[in-house]
Design an enzyme around this catalytic site. Structure first.
Site, PDB file in Angstrom:
ATOM      1  N   LYS A  86     -56.953  69.984  37.530  1.00 28.85           N
ATOM      2  CA  LYS A  86     -56.196  69.628  38.730  1.00 28.85           C
ATOM      3  C   LYS A  86     -56.830  68.401  39.374  1.00 28.85           C
ATOM      4  O   LYS A  86     -58.052  68.257  39.384  1.00 28.85           O
ATOM      5  CB  LYS A  86     -56.195  70.815  39.682  1.00 28.85           C
ATOM      6  CG  LYS A  86     -55.290  70.698  40.892  1.00 28.85           C
ATOM      7  CD  LYS A  86     -55.302  72.004  41.663  1.00 28.85           C
ATOM      8  CE  LYS A  86     -54.476  71.961  42.924  1.00 28.85           C
ATOM      9  NZ  LYS A  86     -54.535  73.264  43.648  1.00 28.85           N
ATOM     10  N   SER A 161     -50.334  75.228  44.839  1.00 28.33           N
ATOM     11  CA  SER A 161     -50.502  73.784  44.767  1.00 28.33           C
ATOM     12  C   SER A 161     -50.919  73.287  43.385  1.00 28.33           C
ATOM     13  O   SER A 161     -50.960  72.077  43.149  1.00 28.33           O
ATOM     14  CB  SER A 161     -51.544  73.321  45.802  1.00 28.33           C
ATOM     15  OG  SER A 161     -52.810  73.895  45.545  1.00 28.33           O
ATOM     16  N   SER A 185     -52.639  79.526  44.977  1.00 29.22           N
ATOM     17  CA  SER A 185     -52.280  78.263  44.341  1.00 29.22           C
ATOM     18  C   SER A 185     -52.451  78.199  42.836  1.00 29.22           C
ATOM     19  O   SER A 185     -52.030  77.227  42.215  1.00 29.22           O
ATOM     20  CB  SER A 185     -53.057  77.113  44.983  1.00 29.22           C
ATOM     21  OG  SER A 185     -52.562  76.838  46.260  1.00 29.22           O
TER      22      SER A 185
END
Length: 501
Positions: A86, A161, A185
């Site tokens: 990420k 996210s 997330s």
């Protein structure tokens, strides 16, 4: 039909390299061809440099040919295995935009702990993966990155996210993907993209910067690949002040299904607040619980344990924290943050000190409630999300900044309590979109959660085929047609070109 090279799991790839059935360079080329077909529609990647991927693969191939693959002290090698991180997990030399056009881009000065561990084992870092502004949304919507989409339906949201990580894993961008989670997330996008994920106990995977509830967690197609990532990443690192001490955990035992006889499972179908669970999701989770019960576990309904007062307090605390951060930016940079987030944080400006303190105290209240409620059970089952995926362009399932957390009632408590919690696919809705089952365990029982998930993975029966890239002349009705492979190669040239302002 044999799977394509890029579809193989991490251990199968390492075994293939060892036997010289194929090479890291062959795998990288297969993967890059696959990404080229998918990425213009998905927009899952950031800082993607195909030539850098090939260079890493060549170096790995040379190590295998010398019989010197990189390994850790436990003998685990990921040399030549593709992985993504990420974008808020720093990699040296790459800017960290945090998903927002408001960030001033500067190259990171060092690898964050997860990036360092993967490099030490020789993993081929395919790219970073996209996220929404500051990781504040359960969505692929971003003011910096192009709009990320769900491979199971390009009109749908991958969640967030860890949006790009979920889309990449579901699309088959190699076996290993790492996201972060502070309220759901990794679990929410895993549920909406049909993946397995583990939100570990706080501190199990060191991360930088650490703060309350924040963890890094693997996002993979299988429990085995998640266990491999845990074996690689669950190593202490002084840079994370919450990092757990070294512990000899046999992570790869997660490949063996747990004996379910005598296990006490709680089944929570009402979190106590938030959106109501849809009938399709309730039925799928109840069916999953029935599978485990027939295999020997006992299952008992348990009530929800979190309250509206707890979440309202947390909402006030997080609004204030975010308002302080965003209001400190120059006006022109504040204006670049997504309007949804600006609308949410605006409420922080009016909060009093007593409201802020009360809000902060709700983290401890939620932690105590979660631990007490879970105590009678070995593990707790629930929906990961009460609702299914939603339009790709939305910021959240109800797209209302005044009610931003209604969908995280099942996931958030286990961040505050620091307990491990996984999501695994347990069915599909009427539109063919995946449904996630959450499995939560007691604090530090990460391996137990993995093994219970593995048992369910073996018992749940055949799954639907993973999505395949659309035809080249397909016409997804969105900016997803943007030629991402070119535009994303230079992160400094990417800002301001895509997204929602």
């Amino acid at each position: 039909m044999s799977p394509a090279l890029h579809e193989l799991g991490a251990l199968a790839l390492v075994e293939g390299y060892r036997r010289r059935d194929f090479s890291p360079l062959e795998v990288a080329r297969s993967l890059l061809d696959h990404v080229a077909r998918w990425e213009p529609q998905l927009c899952a990647l950031y800082a993607f440099e195909p030539e850098a991927v090939l260079a890493q693969a060549r170096a790995s191939e040379a190590r295998w040919l010398r019989g010197e693959p990189l390994r850790n002290a436990q003998g685990l090698s990921l040399d030549g295995v593709p992985a993504t991180l990420k974008e808020n997990i720093a990699t040296q030399g790459t800017p960290v935009p945090l998903g927002t056009a408001a960030t001033e881009l500067r190259p990171a000065t060092e690898d964050a702990p997860p990036a360092a561990r993967l490099r030490e084992l020789g993993a081929v870092l395919l790219a970073k993966t996209t996220m929404p502004d500051y990781g504040m949304l359960s969505s692929g919507l971003s003011s910096f990155h192009a709009l990320s989409r769900n491979p199971w339906g390009l009109s749908k949201n991958p969640g967030g996210s860890s949006a790009g990580a979920a889309a990449a894993a579901a699309a088959g961008y190699g076996p290993l993907h790492l996201g972060t989670d502070i309220g759901g997330s990794v679990r929410l996008p895993a549920a909406w993209c049909g993946l397995f994920t583990l939100k570990p106990s706080l501190g199990r995977i060191p991360i930088k910067p650490p703060y309350a509830g924040r963890v890094a967690g693997p996002m993979t197609r299988t429990v085995e690949d998640a266990a491999v990532m845990m074996a690689a990443l669950a190593q202490p690192d002084w840079r994370d002040t919450t990092s757990l001490p070294a512990q000899d955990i046999p992570w790869l035992q997660a490949r063996e299904a747990q004996d379910l006889r005598g296990l006490r499972l709680g089944l929570m179908l009402d979190a106590g607040w938030g959106l109501a669970v849809t009938p399709e999701i309730r039925a799928a989770v109840e069916a999953a619980a029935g599978v485990l019960e027939r295999a020997g576990a006992s299952v008992a309904l348990m009530p929800g344990f979190s309250t509206r007062a707890m979440i309202d307090g947390l909402d006030r605390f997080w609004r204030m924290r975010s308002w302080l951060d965003i209001s400190a930016l120059p006006a022109e940079r504040q204006a670049q943050v997504l309007p949804y987030i600006r609308a949410w944080v605006a409420g922080g400006a009016q909060l009093s000190a007593s409201e802020l303190f009360h809000g902060y105290s709700q983290m401890a209240a939620l932690r105590e409630a979660a631990v007490a409620a879970c105590q009678p059970y070995d593990y707790v089952l629930s929906p990961t999300s009460p609702v299914g995926s939603f339009p790709a362009e939305w910021a959240s399932p109800i797209n209302d900044p005044l009610r931003p957390f209604e969908h995280i009632a099942f996931t958030l408590p286990f961040n505050m309590s620091e307990q491990p919690a996984a999501s695994i696919n347990c069915g599909y809705d009427a539109d063919g979109l995946p449904i996630g089952l959450q499995i939560a365990g007691r604090r530090f029982d990460d391996l137990g959660v993995l093994r219970l998930a593995r048992a369910y993975e073996q018992l749940r029966g055949p799954q639907r085929p993973w999505p395949v890239p659309p035809e080249a002349d397909a016409d997804p009705a969105s900016e997803a047609q943007t030629p991402t492979l070119i535009r994303r190669s230079n992160p400094l040239a990417n800002r301001g070109r895509a997204g929602y302002r």
